[in-house]
Design an enzyme around this catalytic site. Structure first.
Site, PDB file in Angstrom:
ATOM      1  N   GLU A  14       5.440  -5.535   7.507  1.00  0.00           N
ATOM      2  CA  GLU A  14       4.657  -4.510   8.333  1.00  0.00           C
ATOM      3  C   GLU A  14       5.435  -3.940   9.752  1.00  0.00           C
ATOM      4  OE1 GLU A  14       2.011  -5.495   5.487  1.00  0.00           O
ATOM      5  OE2 GLU A  14       3.124  -6.741   6.785  1.00  0.00           O
ATOM      6  N   GLY A  24       0.181  -5.307   0.882  1.00  0.00           N
ATOM      7  CA  GLY A  24      -0.952  -5.246  -0.213  1.00  0.00           C
ATOM      8  C   GLY A  24      -0.904  -6.009  -1.371  1.00  0.00           C
ATOM      9  N   GLY A  64       0.939  -1.148   0.014  1.00  0.00           N
ATOM     10  CA  GLY A  64      -0.018  -0.109  -0.066  1.00  0.00           C
ATOM     11  C   GLY A  64       0.769   1.165   0.058  1.00  0.00           C
ATOM     12  N   ASP A 122      -1.509  -7.280   7.398  1.00  0.00           N
ATOM     13  CA  ASP A 122      -2.849  -7.092   7.231  1.00  0.00           C
ATOM     14  C   ASP A 122      -3.322  -7.989   6.031  1.00  0.00           C
ATOM     15  OD1 ASP A 122      -1.901  -5.016   5.940  1.00  0.00           O
ATOM     16  OD2 ASP A 122      -3.578  -3.698   5.909  1.00  0.00           O
TER      17      ASP A 122
END
Length: 353
Positions: free
Chosen positions: A142, A119, A70, A150
């Site tokens: 992350e 992502g 992301g 996530d």
């Protein structure tokens, strides 16, 4: 001035029976923003009932990778400006797309060629047919920015053999193509120089052979993953109850790999590590990807609205680039006994689904 003729950040087209979605932001290794997520979602919605589209292919433009993750710089700007509602909108749209890919009524094929992280795993890792190459570099990094995996990453990590899920979740380590197949992040290994031929076969092969059978015509056996040789020491250390105990077990092993891993963990955000350990273990026991996405969403929005480490991690790594984050708390030894509980139990203002 803006260039009104600029190419869209997602190329959407059909070729034969194939609906093709190509992330088209190669200068940023196809990092995802909200507009790109919207274009992907819109195309999948349109093709759901289009009888001319029988297979969907997701890949990335450029030589560097499918998707680096992301747009965390944009995320940082939103949080510091107090626009957490926009951040929530991004994550809600992204996770809905991840679930849509997993549940799609037609086969989705992903080409995780090159860098595919964060992502990018959300796009590639939940497809029906997941392809890697000799250039693939997959990771959920992350914790390097004080955050937690996530996009359904905890669902995949929780189902990896042994304690590799905890190991890769906490360290943010990189998997090659063979590793990704072994750990359940991919299904097939196809050499990169055969991808164009594979795309053409998926689009134009006229017989009723399904996409999985077509991919098998191009699948090759990669050099074996080296991970099995490390499983014993990883399982022994990363089965511990807490991050502090994991580090202690690594230090006690006294080998070069274990010591280096302990040193890496001690350099990362203690809270991010504790939340990630809790998240991977919760996901292992959850019944579905959607349940894992909901659990991730609680933790992500806790970081966005309640804890400073995410903003600090992005600042140190990507904004100021001083590589000197000030974590809160500063060390693993300072973590509360159940340091993941607050994020686990957080209730966002808006539900995910």
């Amino acid at each position: 001035m803006t260039d009104s003729t600029a190419a869209p950040r997602v190329l959407v087209r059909t070729e034969g029976a194939l609906g093709r979605l190509t992330l088209n932001r190669p200068e940023a290794i196809n990092a995802l923003d909200l507009g790109m997520i919207g274009l992907l979602t819109q195309a999948l919605e349109a093709w759901r009932d289009d009888t001319d589209v029988q297979i969907v292919l997701i890949d990335g433009e450029g030589e560097r990778g499918m998707c680096a993750g992301g747009d965390v710089r944009g995320l940082h700007a939103q949080i510091v400006a107090g626009r957490a509602d926009e951040t929530a909108e991004f994550f809600r749209a992204e996770y809905a797309l991840n679930a849509m890919i997993a549940e799609y009524s037609k086969p989705v094929v992903s080409l995780a060629d090159g860098i595919t992280m964060g992502g990018g795993i959300g796009l590639s890792g939940h497809a029906a047919i997941r392809i890697v190459t000799e250039r693939s570099k997959l990771a959920m990094p992350e914790t390097r920015i004080g955050f937690t995996p996530d996009v359904g990453g905890t669902w995949l990590l929780g189902r990896a053999p042994g304690r590799f899920g905890e190991y890769f979740g906490l360290t943010g380590g990189t998997m090659n193509g063979a590793d990704a197949v072994l750990l359940g992040f991919a299904d097939h290994f196809v050499p990169s120089d055969r991808l164009d031929a594979l795309r053409e076969a998926l689009a134009y092969r006229a017989d009723p052979t399904g996409p999985a059978e077509i991919v098998l015509l191009f699948d090759e056996t990669p050099d074996p993953s080296e991970l099995p040789a490390s499983r014993a020491w990883i399982d022994e250390a990363f089965s511990a109850d807490t991050v502090a105990e994991i580090v202690a077990r690594l230090q006690a092993q006294g080998t070069a790999d274990a010591t280096a891993t302990a040193e890496l963990l001690e350099s990362l955000a203690p809270t991010g590590l504790a939340v990630t350990l809790d998240a991977v273990r919760e996901a292992r026991a959850l019944p579905s990807l959607r349940a894992a996405l909901e659990a991730e969403y609680r933790r992500v929005m806790w970081f966005v609205t309640r804890h400073p480490d995410l903003v600090e991690g992005i600042r140190a790594q990507l904004v100021d680039k001083d590589r000197n984050p000030k974590w809160n708390p500063a060390s693993i030894a300072d973590l509360a006994p159940d340091a993941g509980a607050e994020a686990r139990d957080f209730v966002p203002d808006r539900p995910l689904f």
